[in-house]
Every structure is written in C-alpha cells, then in structure tokens.
Enzyme design. Sequence first.
Site, PDB file in Angstrom:
ATOM      1  CD  GLN A 133      -1.425  -2.314   2.053  1.00 40.85           C
ATOM      2  OE1 GLN A 133      -0.225  -2.547   2.169  1.00 40.85           O
ATOM      3  NE2 GLN A 133      -2.360  -3.055   2.634  1.00 40.85           N
ATOM      4  CD  GLN A 155      -1.734  -3.266  -2.239  1.00 44.15           C
ATOM      5  OE1 GLN A 155      -0.699  -3.859  -2.525  1.00 44.15           O
ATOM      6  NE2 GLN A 155      -2.551  -3.690  -1.290  1.00 44.15           N
ATOM      7  CG  ASP A 156      -4.372   0.689  -1.199  1.00 48.86           C
ATOM      8  OD1 ASP A 156      -5.016  -0.049  -1.967  1.00 48.86           O
ATOM      9  OD2 ASP A 156      -4.200   0.429  -0.006  1.00 48.86           O
ATOM     10  NE  ARG A 235      -9.394  -6.723  -3.786  1.00 51.14           N
ATOM     11  CZ  ARG A 235      -8.415  -7.430  -3.237  1.00 51.14           C
ATOM     12  NH1 ARG A 235      -8.570  -8.741  -3.037  1.00 51.14           N
ATOM     13  NH2 ARG A 235      -7.296  -6.843  -2.861  1.00 51.14           N
TER      14      ARG A 235
END
Length: 326
Positions: A133, A155-156, A235
Amino acid sequence: MLWRHMFSALCLASTAVFAQDVHVHVAQNAKVDATHFPTIQMALDHAADVGPQGKLFLHIAPGVYKERVWVSPRRARTVLLGEGKSASDVVISAGMNAAHSGGTFFTETVEVNADDFAADNITFENTAGPTGQALAIAVSADRAIFKRCRFLGDQDTLFADYGRQYYVDSYIEGGVDFIFGNATAVFDRDEIHILRPGYLTAQSRTNAEQPTGYVIKDSRVTAGDLQGKRFFLGRPWRAYARVVVMRTELPVSLDPRGWSEWKQNAAELAKVSFAEFENKGPGAATQGRASWTRSLSPKEAAGYEPKVFLAGADHWDAPVEAAKLP
C-alpha cells in the site's frame, strides 16, 4: 441618514474583506516573501488567510516537488493550479509505503482535508512501486474537484475517502485496489490504467442508506502488459460497496466476470451494488458477468450522472464548477 450611509459602507467593506481571494506563487527557486514560496507546504502554512467566501490560489511553477503535502481543514477553498503545459510538468512526489511508514494511511504524498478543494493540471505521485500500500493522494473533503490531473502509484493510489468528489479529464494509474474508500465520487472522461493483474476499485460503503459510491462514466480503461492474465473492475472492500461503470471503453484483458468477490464479504454478495450501462470495447460484453452484478436501465443510469449523483442537499453542480477552473 448619514449613519445609514456609513453603515452601508461598512457592510460593503466587510463583505469585500470576507470574500477576498488570495493568490500566491510557488517555484522551487522562489525567494520567500508574502506571496512567493519555494514549496507547496510552505505556501499552505504561511499564505494569508482568506475570508469565509474567499479562495486561496496556489500558482505552481513547473518542477518536481519532492514533498508531502497536507491541506488542513482550515484551508477550505484552496485551489492548486499547475502552470505547466500539461499535468506532467508539475509533479508532487514522495515514495512512502505501508511497510516503512507504520500503515496504509501514513503513506500519502498529498492529504486533502479541506472542503471545496480544487486542483488543475497537476500530477500526484507515489514512487514506492509494487511494494504494498502506497497512496499518491488521500481525499477526505466535500465538493472536491480534480481537473486534468494525473494520479500515479501502484497499490491504493487514490483514497477517495469521504465527501463528494469529481475527477474529470484526468489519468489514474495503479495495480491493485487503486481507487478505494467511501466517498461519493464521479470519474468523468478519465483514463484509468491498470499496470498488472488486479482490481481498479475497492469501494467501502457500509450500509444501503449511504449515498456513497463510485461512478466511472464516459471514460477509458486501459491495461499494461498483463502477460496473458486478467484484471477486474473492482471488489467490495465493505459489504455494501457500490460502483457503476457506464459508457466506458473496456479492454480485452478485463476478466469476462467483470467483478471479483472479496473473501471477507463473499457470503454477502447480494448486498453489493456493482453495475454497468452501455459500455463499449472488447471487454464490454456482459454475458459472462458475475451473477451478483447487473446492468442498469436508462432511467437508473440517469441517476448516476454527476449533476444528480453529486448534487446533495446544496444542489452542487460539479461539472459547472469544474468548468470555471482555468
């Protein structure tokens, strides 16, 4: 009668003060004075205060600003204006990741906690790469606008956390869950680029009454070299996650199921609101979509247009406000 004229004059003067805009300039070689600063954070910390209706404009010269920036709640109505020819000319860059900073929410290059924030023609970047992250930006602000901006990470990348947010004519890049949070956000005419097999979104609505969710409309999803593997539109980070993708071009590397479950919410997929409307491109066919997702009717899709979805009780018209930016 004289006192009435004096009172009126005082009221007008007071209104002018309260509505006063402040313009400051940021350039890496700037000599510091009341309106010139070498870093963005210094400008935010030391620029003159604006009144209740005024705005703070930061005119940022081209350059790579290697700093972490916090726009505090007291800096409501701040506008960052990149003065380059494109968003790539003004870059705010850092490289923190969760493993080295103490957690996901200590990694952001830029954190926005001020309502009525806007940015135009700027890149927000986290250079940590595929190391876990690592946020380029965290936005917890109502009526926030990002126009012609770039958001770079893995990521993120973009934490659209809270409030109504509008991202228009922008570029967002990442690998896993790179648009996430529980804001009420619309991504309009954007390019959303996935670097590796993963998930575009991880929305986190926690109950059916919340007006939050993400809308990706009239945009283009693109993919890097996934080495024959597939990616998903999203998701559900929380059980009532809501994401709508409409009139958007989808590539062949999108998994035919379109959407993925999250293990912690796999037993509650009936609560999730993942939907599509009139998408196009080689990945747009809906015949193989996950059974717990659906297609919208034209009437339903109309409710996700930014003027409707982002309106709120104050009837905020995000596209009109964005058009006022340079």
